[in-house]
Design an enzyme around this catalytic site. Structure first.
Site, PDB file in Angstrom:
ATOM      1  N   ASP B  19       8.208   1.991  -4.498  1.00  0.00           N
ATOM      2  CA  ASP B  19       7.470   3.114  -5.074  1.00  0.00           C
ATOM      3  C   ASP B  19       7.113   4.109  -3.977  1.00  0.00           C
ATOM      4  OD1 ASP B  19       5.187   2.223  -3.729  1.00  0.00           O
ATOM      5  OD2 ASP B  19       4.340   1.254  -5.484  1.00  0.00           O
ATOM      6  N   ALA B  20       6.357   5.136  -4.343  1.00  0.00           N
ATOM      7  CA  ALA B  20       6.067   6.233  -3.415  1.00  0.00           C
ATOM      8  C   ALA B  20       5.218   5.792  -2.223  1.00  0.00           C
ATOM      9  CB  ALA B  20       5.386   7.381  -4.163  1.00  0.00           C
TER      10      ALA B  20
END
Lengths: 136, 136, 136, 136
Positions: B19-20
Site C-alpha cells: 500500500d501507499a
C-alpha cells in the site's frame, strides 16, 4: 436512442487500493469498471445479480485499460460507463475514470462480455439487456 | 499426537499486496493465513475444495491478527500454520508469518471456522478433519 | 463527550469482494473497516492522507473481526465506526457492518493503531486526533 | 538472442482470488501478470524493487487481457512471461496463464510500461533492462 447513455458513479479511493508507488494499483481500475457496470445496469432498471440467479452469467472475455494519470488515496473518482456494442450473445462496455474534483481523465478502457449459462454454454443475452440499444 | 503439526509455506510478496505506506496492506495477511490453511489441509492429505463439493463449508467466524513488523515487496515470507483447537463443529487455526530471509516474526494470528452446509446450517466437521487432532 | 460519536458510511458490495462461497470474502471486511475509519476521520474534520504527509502514520497493530452473517453482491452495507480507546500514542477504533436494508448486524470488530513516523519510530498522535475524546 | 526468453512461474489459486461465479475474478489475472513480470526480471538477474529505490519506476500505461477459460480454487497455474517490445523509454511484456496440470491456455495478455522518475517525468529505462533485448 441516437446517443449512448452514460451512467456515472462516484466514490472515494480506498487505502487498500493504493500500492507502494503511492498511487492506485493498476488492476483495481478493472474493479472500478465493474462497479461502473453494475451502476449502469441498475440505471437501466436491471440487476445483474438477478440475471445470475436466472442463469445468465456475463463473464469478462476481454478487458483493456489505458492509464493516463494516477488516482490517489481519499480522492473522489467518477466512473462513467456506457454500452459500446451490443450483439445477441455479447456486449462491450466502455469506461472512463475521472477525478471528481478536477474532471481530469485518469483511465479509459472497455470490457467485452459473453453471455453463458451455469454450465458455461454460450446463450442469448437477457431480453431486457438486448433492449439497451441497437443489436448489431 | 502430543505435538501440534506445523505446516510451512513460502512465497514472495506481490506488488499488488503493498500500500501507499510502502508495506503490505494489513488485510492481506488474512489472505496469507488462508494460503497457509490450504497448505495445512493439503499436508494432512485433505483438499478443502473437495470438502466444499461434498457440502462441507468452513467460513471464518472470527479472525485476529497482531502486526509486529511489516513485510515489503518481493520479500520471501513463510506462513506457519497449525491446528489450535478442534471441536466437533468448529476448529481454530493458528498462524505465524515470518520473513524467510531473517526468520523475523512479522505477524501472528488465528481464525476460527464453523462447519456449515450449503444452506448455512451448522454441521459436524468432515470425519477426515476430526482426525487431525484431539476433539475437545 | 459522554457518548462516543458513531459515524456511518454506506456503499454497495462489489463483485470483486465476493468469493466462491457466493459471499463476501472475510478479509474484505478489514478493508471496509478502513473505509469506515477514513469516513470517521473526515467526519471529525480531519484527513488521514494529510496526516501522512506531515509524517503521522497510523499502521494497524492489531485487528479483530467477528462474522455473524454474510454480505452478498450488490447489497448495500453500512459501516458504523467509533473511537473505542484513545491513548497518547495509540488508538482503538470499533466497527459494525450492517445490512442497510434490514439493519441486520453482519460483522463487528476493532483495529488498534500505533502512531509512528516515516522511520517507524513511535510518536504522539496528531494533536487534532487527541482531541477526539478523553485520553486514557 | 534470436528468440524471446520465456520465464515461467507456477503457484496455486487462492480462495481470495475467486468470485461468486466460482472462478477467478478477472482483475486478478493482471496481478498474476505482475507476479510473472517480477519473476521475469529476477530471471534476467534484475530486481524491480531495487530499480524503484534508484528512481526508476515502471507504472503500467496500458493493459490487455483475453480470457479463454477460467481458473478455479486450489488449481496450480503457470504464468509465462516474455519481453514483447523494448524501446528506450518503454517496454511491453507478454503473458500467458496456463493450467499447470493440463497445459490448457486460460488467459493471454500484455502490459505496456513507461519508465518515469519519482516526480513522474519520463526517463530512459535502466541500462540493465535495455540489455534484455533489441531496442526498437
Amino acid at each position: 436512442m441516437s446517443q449512448p447513455r452514460i451512467v456515472e458513479t462516484t466514490f472515494r479511493v480506498r487505502y487498500a487500493e493504493t500500492d507502494a508507488m503511492g498511487i492506485v494499483y493498476h488492476a483495481n481500475y478493472l474493479v472500478w469498471f465493474e462497479v461502473g457496470r453494475g451502476e449502469y445496469f441498475r440505471a437501466m432498471g436491471q440487476d445483474y445479480g438477478e440475471w445470475e440467479q436466472h442463469g445468465y452469467l456475463l463473464p469478462v472475455s476481454e478487458a483493456y485499460a489505458c492509464y493516463h494519470a494516477p488516482a490517489r488515496y481519499a480522492e473522489l473518482v467518477t466512473v462513467r460507463t456506457w454500452l459500446d456494442k451490443l450483439r445477441s450473445r455479447s456486449a462491450t462496455l466502455g469506461y472512463e475514470v475521472r477525478s471528481a474534483a478536477t474532471q481530469q481523465c485518469l483511465v479509459t478502457g472497455w470490457t467485452k462480455h459473453i453471455c453463458v449459462d451455469r454450465e458455461g454454454r454460450v446463450r442469448r443475452l437477457p431480453e431486457n439487456m438486448l433492449g439497451f440499444g441497437e443489436v448489431q
